[in-house]
Design a protein around this motif. Structure first.
Motif, PDB file in Angstrom:
ATOM      1  N   VAL A   3       0.869  -1.183   0.000  1.00 41.84           N
ATOM      2  CA  VAL A   3       0.000   0.000   0.000  1.00 41.84           C
ATOM      3  C   VAL A   3       0.901   1.227   0.000  1.00 41.84           C
ATOM      4  N   VAL A   4       0.807   2.012  -1.073  1.00 40.31           N
ATOM      5  CA  VAL A   4       1.635   3.220  -1.188  1.00 40.31           C
ATOM      6  C   VAL A   4       0.787   4.420  -0.770  1.00 40.31           C
ATOM      7  N   GLY A   5       1.277   5.155   0.240  1.00 34.96           N
ATOM      8  CA  GLY A   5       0.478   6.234   0.832  1.00 34.96           C
ATOM      9  C   GLY A   5      -0.279   5.712   2.035  1.00 34.96           C
ATOM     10  N   ALA A   6       0.333   4.769   2.744  1.00 34.11           N
ATOM     11  CA  ALA A   6      -0.356   4.047   3.825  1.00 34.11           C
ATOM     12  C   ALA A   6      -0.727   4.951   4.990  1.00 34.11           C
ATOM     13  N   THR A   7      -0.018   6.045   5.169  1.00 27.99           N
ATOM     14  CA  THR A   7      -0.282   6.902   6.336  1.00 27.99           C
ATOM     15  C   THR A   7      -1.296   8.007   6.040  1.00 27.99           C
ATOM     16  N   GLY A   8      -1.760   8.092   4.798  1.00 27.17           N
ATOM     17  CA  GLY A   8      -2.724   9.142   4.442  1.00 27.17           C
ATOM     18  C   GLY A   8      -4.145   8.782   4.828  1.00 27.17           C
ATOM     19  N   ALA A   9      -5.061   9.745   4.616  1.00 27.57           N
ATOM     20  CA  ALA A   9      -6.473   9.531   4.980  1.00 27.57           C
ATOM     21  C   ALA A   9      -7.078   8.384   4.179  1.00 27.57           C
ATOM     22  N   ALA A  52       0.131  -3.776  -5.957  1.00 26.12           N
ATOM     23  CA  ALA A  52       0.511  -2.525  -5.302  1.00 26.12           C
ATOM     24  C   ALA A  52      -0.632  -1.523  -5.451  1.00 26.12           C
ATOM     25  N   ILE A  53      -1.171  -1.069  -4.318  1.00 29.70           N
ATOM     26  CA  ILE A  53      -2.280  -0.105  -4.338  1.00 29.70           C
ATOM     27  C   ILE A  53      -1.701   1.272  -4.048  1.00 29.70           C
ATOM     28  N   PHE A  54      -1.848   2.189  -5.014  1.00 31.30           N
ATOM     29  CA  PHE A  54      -1.250   3.518  -4.901  1.00 31.30           C
ATOM     30  C   PHE A  54      -2.307   4.560  -4.521  1.00 31.30           C
ATOM     31  N   SER A  55      -2.024   5.311  -3.475  1.00 39.19           N
ATOM     32  CA  SER A  55      -2.881   6.446  -3.127  1.00 39.19           C
ATOM     33  C   SER A  55      -2.051   7.483  -2.391  1.00 39.19           C
ATOM     34  N   ALA A  56      -0.995   7.944  -3.071  1.00 32.68           N
ATOM     35  CA  ALA A  56      -0.064   8.878  -2.426  1.00 32.68           C
ATOM     36  C   ALA A  56       0.128  10.128  -3.267  1.00 32.68           C
ATOM     37  N   GLY A  57      -0.836  10.408  -4.138  1.00 34.66           N
ATOM     38  CA  GLY A  57      -0.714  11.585  -5.008  1.00 34.66           C
ATOM     39  C   GLY A  57      -0.212  11.200  -6.384  1.00 34.66           C
ATOM     40  N   GLY A  58      -0.633  11.984  -7.379  1.00 36.42           N
ATOM     41  CA  GLY A  58      -0.336  11.677  -8.778  1.00 36.42           C
ATOM     42  C   GLY A  58       1.152  11.593  -9.096  1.00 36.42           C
TER      43      GLY A  58
END
Lengths: 235, 235
Positions: free
Chosen positions: B9-15, B70-76
């Motif tokens: 999970v990329v961006g694991a600490t975000g909302a 890999a799940i990305f949610s850390a910004g474009g």
């Protein structure tokens, strides 16, 4: 010599009453005397008008003796009971409630849109609900220029439209959420409804109670009051 | 024997990362190992997964060695830089950012609507923004039954869509209003914008920044991403 008016505000202690008083203080209307009227519960409290204290009196039929202009914003049932009494005593009533809006002999007026309708009054002049007023003021110039076939509307309405108790509920709930305490909902979305929902940090798709056809009264108001606008904004 | 997946999970600490982790914990996906990745700033912190502590690592190209999903949610910009590195190392990337959504060789998938498009992926699978997903999921059955000519949309979006700092700003501003203290606006409606407005006890008719055509990027996303949906929901 300019005529001076004796003015009464019915519902002076409410959320809308406060704003009416503020507008009267800032307006050029030549006022001789001002009278603040309310329910027995709020009568006796003191408000101020242009820096001078005014004691709030209980609204009764006799309150309107010698009144020229009576502005009503104390709920539909008060308007139903007392507006005819005010008219009987010679006052012109401007009614902010929904009670007379759809009455055939009462003009429903937005000054920027259909002020001509004012000439047809029989003592009571109504104004539409707030969402309708804003909408028709924006739509009328478009209608004049191009005509209107259909209007699709989404409104975003403030808690203040439900009155001072609703504003208090919003603040109390909000502080409870910030403090991680349980939230109590006893008024919103509508005091007239049996179900109540948290409004703090929320948005509720309901204004006023639902009718039998699953539209809320507010939705009906916007549809009917927009169509009723006399004069220039006839559908 | 069921295949087990190595998941990152990329961006694991975000909302949004928090919610992705929660969903993974509750899902039936057979997970062999889990890896939480973040910016250097958040790396080193400890999160938990199914009751066990997981140390957050800095996301680098090498992080994706032996990763299956890999799940990305850390910004474009992070997706732009690292998604191809993950694909190069054999991972399938599910990208929650807007970066690849309109790319021709990337399927834009809402499982309930056009899961067929999944078969055409080349390593990266994108999902639309949240408003579009909800909308097309509701529209697709109507489209199948009756067809669709035009859709008129109003969205009501939460501050959380702008991330954890925006949520903090909402809480700080709200407490300031309750305390009658001055309100500071430094993030909302969009960190990418120069102008910021109070969001506490407010509603702002803007999501994301305005483009040159006076539409916001969010409005463009809803229009373009809805039309791009491959397979069953072709416009």
């Amino acid at each position: 010599m300019t005529k001076l008016y004796n003015v009464a505000v019915v519902g002076a202690t409410g959320a809308v009453g406060e704003q009416i008083i503020l507008q009267l203080e800032q307006s050029d209307l030549p006022i001789a005397t001002i009278k603040f009227l309310s329910s027995p519960r709020s009568a006796g409290s003191t408000l101020s008008f242009k820096g001078k204290p005014v004691i709030v009196e209980e609204a009764t039929p006799e309150s309107f003796t010698a009144i020229d202009i009576a502005i009503f914003s104390a709920g539909g049932s008060i308007s139903a009971e007392l507006a005819p009494e005010a008219v009987k005593r010679g006052a012109i009533v401007i009614d902010n409630t929904s009670h007379y809006r759809m009455a055939e002999d009462v003009p429903l007026v937005v000054p920027e849109v259909n002020e001509d309708a004012l000439r047809q009054h029989h003592g009571i002049i109504a104004n539409p609900n707030c969402s309708t007023i804003q909408m028709v003021a924006a739509l009328e110039p478009i209608r004049q220029q191009y005509g209107l076939k259909r209007v699709i509307v989404s409104t975003y309405q403030a808690v203040s439209g439900a009155g001072n108790l609703a504003i208090d509920e919003l603040y109390t709930q909000t502080q409870a959420v910030l403090n991680n305490e349980p939230v109590e909902a006893t008024i919103l979305p509508s005091a007239g409804d049996k179900k109540h929902y948290q409004i703090a940090f929320n948005a509720i798709p309901q204004i006023d109670v639902f009718g039998e056809d699953d539209y809320t009264y507010e939705e009906h108001k916007m549809i009917n009051e927009t169509k009723k606008n006399h004069g220039r904004c006839k559908p």
